[in-house]
Design a protein around this motif. Sequence first.
Motif, mmCIF file in Angstrom:
data_model
loop_
_atom_site.group_PDB
_atom_site.id
_atom_site.type_symbol
_atom_site.label_atom_id
_atom_site.label_comp_id
_atom_site.label_asym_id
_atom_site.label_seq_id
_atom_site.Cartn_x
_atom_site.Cartn_y
_atom_site.Cartn_z
ATOM 1 N N GLU A 164 0.835 -1.203 0.000
ATOM 2 C CA GLU A 164 0.000 0.000 0.000
ATOM 3 C C GLU A 164 0.873 1.259 0.000
ATOM 4 N N PHE A 165 1.952 1.205 0.773
ATOM 5 C CA PHE A 165 2.882 2.335 0.851
ATOM 6 C C PHE A 165 3.516 2.610 -0.509
ATOM 7 N N HIS A 166 4.018 1.568 -1.184
ATOM 8 C CA HIS A 166 4.653 1.759 -2.490
ATOM 9 C C HIS A 166 3.660 2.316 -3.505
ATOM 10 N N SER A 167 2.418 1.860 -3.432
ATOM 11 C CA SER A 167 1.382 2.374 -4.327
ATOM 12 C C SER A 167 1.150 3.863 -4.078
ATOM 13 N N ASP A 168 1.097 4.245 -2.803
ATOM 14 C CA ASP A 168 0.917 5.663 -2.455
ATOM 15 C C ASP A 168 2.091 6.504 -2.952
ATOM 16 N N MET A 169 3.310 5.983 -2.795
ATOM 17 C CA MET A 169 4.499 6.723 -3.233
ATOM 18 C C MET A 169 4.495 6.911 -4.761
ATOM 19 N N ALA A 170 4.070 5.879 -5.482
ATOM 20 C CA ALA A 170 4.010 5.984 -6.945
ATOM 21 C C ALA A 170 2.983 7.026 -7.367
ATOM 22 N N ARG A 171 1.856 7.057 -6.675
ATOM 23 C CA ARG A 171 0.801 8.040 -7.002
ATOM 24 C C ARG A 171 1.264 9.466 -6.691
ATOM 25 N N LEU A 172 2.171 9.600 -5.720
ATOM 26 C CA LEU A 172 2.727 10.925 -5.388
ATOM 27 C C LEU A 172 3.917 11.282 -6.280
ATOM 28 N N ASN A 173 4.227 10.409 -7.249
ATOM 29 C CA ASN A 173 5.346 10.620 -8.177
ATOM 30 C C ASN A 173 6.679 10.706 -7.439
ATOM 31 N N ILE A 174 6.839 9.872 -6.422
ATOM 32 C CA ILE A 174 8.096 9.798 -5.673
ATOM 33 C C ILE A 174 8.962 8.695 -6.284
ATOM 34 N N LEU A 175 10.186 9.046 -6.617
ATOM 35 C CA LEU A 175 11.086 8.072 -7.244
ATOM 36 C C LEU A 175 11.335 6.896 -6.306
ATOM 37 N N PRO A 176 11.318 5.676 -6.818
ATOM 38 C CA PRO A 176 11.632 4.529 -5.963
ATOM 39 C C PRO A 176 13.100 4.529 -5.559
ATOM 40 N N ALA A 177 13.385 3.934 -4.418
ATOM 41 C CA ALA A 177 14.774 3.847 -3.956
ATOM 42 C C ALA A 177 15.578 2.949 -4.889
ATOM 43 N N ASN A 216 -6.866 14.056 14.038
ATOM 44 C CA ASN A 216 -6.457 15.117 13.123
ATOM 45 C C ASN A 216 -5.502 14.492 12.118
ATOM 46 N N PHE A 217 -6.066 13.653 11.261
ATOM 47 C CA PHE A 217 -5.255 12.692 10.552
ATOM 48 C C PHE A 217 -5.820 12.469 9.153
ATOM 49 N N ILE A 218 -4.989 12.639 8.117
ATOM 50 C CA ILE A 218 -5.434 12.462 6.735
ATOM 51 C C ILE A 218 -4.497 11.479 6.048
ATOM 52 N N THR A 219 -5.061 10.414 5.497
ATOM 53 C CA THR A 219 -4.234 9.456 4.770
ATOM 54 C C THR A 219 -3.857 10.040 3.411
ATOM 55 N N ILE A 220 -2.812 9.478 2.820
ATOM 56 C CA ILE A 220 -2.392 9.925 1.489
ATOM 57 C C ILE A 220 -3.500 9.666 0.481
ATOM 58 N N GLN A 221 -4.169 8.533 0.630
ATOM 59 C CA GLN A 221 -5.259 8.196 -0.285
ATOM 60 C C GLN A 221 -6.394 9.203 -0.187
ATOM 61 N N GLN A 222 -6.715 9.645 1.022
ATOM 62 C CA GLN A 222 -7.759 10.657 1.196
ATOM 63 C C GLN A 222 -7.348 11.982 0.561
ATOM 64 N N ALA A 223 -6.089 12.353 0.739
ATOM 65 C CA ALA A 223 -5.603 13.614 0.158
ATOM 66 C C ALA A 223 -5.677 13.571 -1.366
ATOM 67 N N LEU A 224 -5.350 12.402 -1.956
ATOM 68 C CA LEU A 224 -5.347 12.276 -3.411
ATOM 69 C C LEU A 224 -6.749 12.192 -3.996
ATOM 70 N N GLU A 225 -7.732 11.954 -3.161
ATOM 71 C CA GLU A 225 -9.113 12.010 -3.637
ATOM 72 C C GLU A 225 -9.547 13.447 -3.883
ATOM 73 N N ARG A 267 0.450 16.499 -8.221
ATOM 74 C CA ARG A 267 1.159 17.726 -8.604
ATOM 75 C C ARG A 267 0.782 18.874 -7.673
ATOM 76 N N GLN A 268 -0.485 18.991 -7.353
ATOM 77 C CA GLN A 268 -0.954 20.074 -6.481
ATOM 78 C C GLN A 268 -0.394 19.925 -5.071
ATOM 79 N N ILE A 269 -0.353 18.685 -4.575
ATOM 80 C CA ILE A 269 0.219 18.448 -3.244
ATOM 81 C C ILE A 269 1.712 18.773 -3.248
ATOM 82 N N ARG A 270 2.402 18.382 -4.313
ATOM 83 C CA ARG A 270 3.845 18.657 -4.404
ATOM 84 C C ARG A 270 4.109 20.157 -4.493
ATOM 85 N N LEU A 271 3.241 20.873 -5.187
ATOM 86 C CA LEU A 271 3.391 22.331 -5.263
ATOM 87 C C LEU A 271 3.315 22.960 -3.877
ATOM 88 N N LEU A 272 2.415 22.442 -3.035
ATOM 89 C CA LEU A 272 2.329 22.944 -1.660
ATOM 90 C C LEU A 272 3.664 22.770 -0.954
#
Length: 737
Positions: free
Chosen positions: A211-224, A400-409, A414-419
């Motif tokens: 699930e973590f790797h999937s979230d990282m790919a959706r955030l366009n984070i380069l794999p290690a 007070n907690f937001i998952t990456i999946q919730q944020a991407l909904e 790109r918008q999150i990265r701009l922040l």
Amino acid sequence: MCTTSKQATLWKCPEASDEARLRLYNSFTKKKEVFIPINGNEVRWYSCGPTVYDTSHMGHARSYISFDILRRVISDYFGYDVLYCMNVTDVDDKIIKRAREKYLFKKYMEDTSMSTNKIHEDCQLAFNHVKDIRSRENDKDKQAMYDKQIAAVENAFYNLHLTTDDEMKRKKLFDDCRDILPSYLDFNYSHTTNPLDNETYLELARHYESEFHSDMARLNILPAHVLTRVSEYVPEIIKFIEKIIENGYAYESNSSVYFDTIKFHKQHAYAKLEPDRMGDLVALSEGEGALSVNENTSKEKRNDCDFVLWKKSKIGEPVWQSPWGSGRPGWHIECSVMASAVLGPQFDIHTGGIDLKFPHHDNEIAQSEAHYDSDCWVNYFLHSGHLTIQGCKMSKSLKNFITIQQALEKYSSRQIRLLFLLHSWSSTLDYSDNGMEKALTYEKMLNEFFLNIKAHLREIKQMNHANAYVKCEKHDIDLNERFSTIKKQIHLALCDSIDTPTAMENIRQLISATNIYMNSSSITPNRLLLKNIATYITRLINIFGLNASASGIEDIGFTRSTEQQASAVNVEDIAMPYVEQLAIFRDKVRTEAITVKNKEILTLCDDLRNNVLPELGVRLEDHAGSNKATIKFCDPAELRRERELALLAEKNKQEEKERRKLQQEAEKRAKDEKKLLQQQQQKEKEAKKQAAKEKKNLDANDLKQETTMNGAAAAVAAAVTTNGAAAAEGAVTNGDS
């Protein structure tokens, strides 16, 4: 070599200017230090990865997006050859506890022989268990978590009688007590899970790692480049600990192994990152893990500050064999071993969240220096700042907690990265609607800029190579000088500990200056200059990771959507000639319709622009004073959003207009009513005044009449008196005579 004569200087060697060098904010020194890799252009980098026991949240994104930006800039802008290693912690107290809880709760729910009353009783016991934990808790965040759990369960118990069906009541108890019952079951029955093998715990970890790797790919984070897992490095961990014991900095106690902080500190320096927290026993205790702290643990240590390297496994915990008995690795030793195994005894950069500074990173450093008996394991320690949600600390305990999946909904990657780019990587970042609105505005600015540039550059394609070059006028030279200055400012910003907020502000200024240049009606823009500027900005957004894939040399702006990239066909190149002819035809029809004032045809032209073409990914922009529309190819989904927002804005505008109209009418009515009331009050006042005046006049007349009457009466009385006196005098006279 410079050669000169007595008469004249044939050539003078230019003087070198002070070249800006990359500096990074180093947690060791608490200041920005010149970055000097150990081995030339090669950079060896280790980053603390996730403990995979739950879904990844925006706190994780804070670290991994920030470090992805740093990694891309160091590699793609400064040109270093980076080897990036990250770990996954798949052996940890949190994972063990969560796996046991899931196992026990699942088994408990599947027990059909258990009555609803028994489940209710167990829920009551779990409720009392949580209240007992709450009474002994000092941490405010955890207190808040328990308070919310207690309040929710109390409310559920209070309303339980409203459910009469036995099966529904059973289901409701499971749902309402899901936060407290698993923990209670684990507290009382963890010993019954002893037959569980290591695979049971690792299965949970693998699920959340995927699930973590999937979230990282959706955030366009380069794999290690290299990914390490604790479960795969247990033999190396054991050897590493043996070496620390051999060097005299660790000891075995009751089948566990502890690090001797006091002895190490005498020879080296413990807590290099946070020396003031060396005696923070609360933080050290939390670092040991929830399953590892008890009264016996403190008795096993030589010093209160000592921490565990190898844990003796208890019943219901995973087991690996070691020279000290059955056990499992401690948390801190994992990173020391895996980083050293991949990167060597000394490397360049170590990154992690600021909350890991002490004790985790300080203990990593101590263990590694104890193993190699050196004073330098890593040269630069970089820590990402905290993340807050709407100005408050992000915390599960505060909900007070937001998952990456919730944020991407709600937002794109790109918008999150701009922040993140608009804020310093080492400072606190607030994830809020206000912050995201700024990111959305910046994205729109970039997108509109690239679309406008493309519209100008299409004319170059219609010219031969020679005609593409034109003389540089003063306004062209002025913009080019501005461009050159801003490039230097951006370079200085990136050298300054990769200061992306300053770099982004300079990009904004460059776009603003270029827009003014493009929109000037008195000049013909130099399209090659526009292309150079757009290409430079495109290169930066590629480096920052704002494009999901690297664009080609000739590509400008944001890359195509994932669906478009799946096709080798460039839709814009193929469709443009046809769209241009359609736009020209529409321009002529629209111009004629305006001339003859044909509203029906103008409505059809507007419908083509507003509804038909956007669905095909084409935006037409009409301009006042011009009969030529600008063509822009955009993502159809983005155009639909723009249209929806425009309709919503128009609806809000009409509603606001109607609201203001009603308000004005209400205000006018109130004003009229007030005026009428004032008139009535004035009339009443005047009437009262008139009545008072009349009464006064009447009273005055009455008084006058009364005075007159009194005067008359007095006169009569006086006359009578006078006559009486005269008569009397006459009588006397007559008498005398």
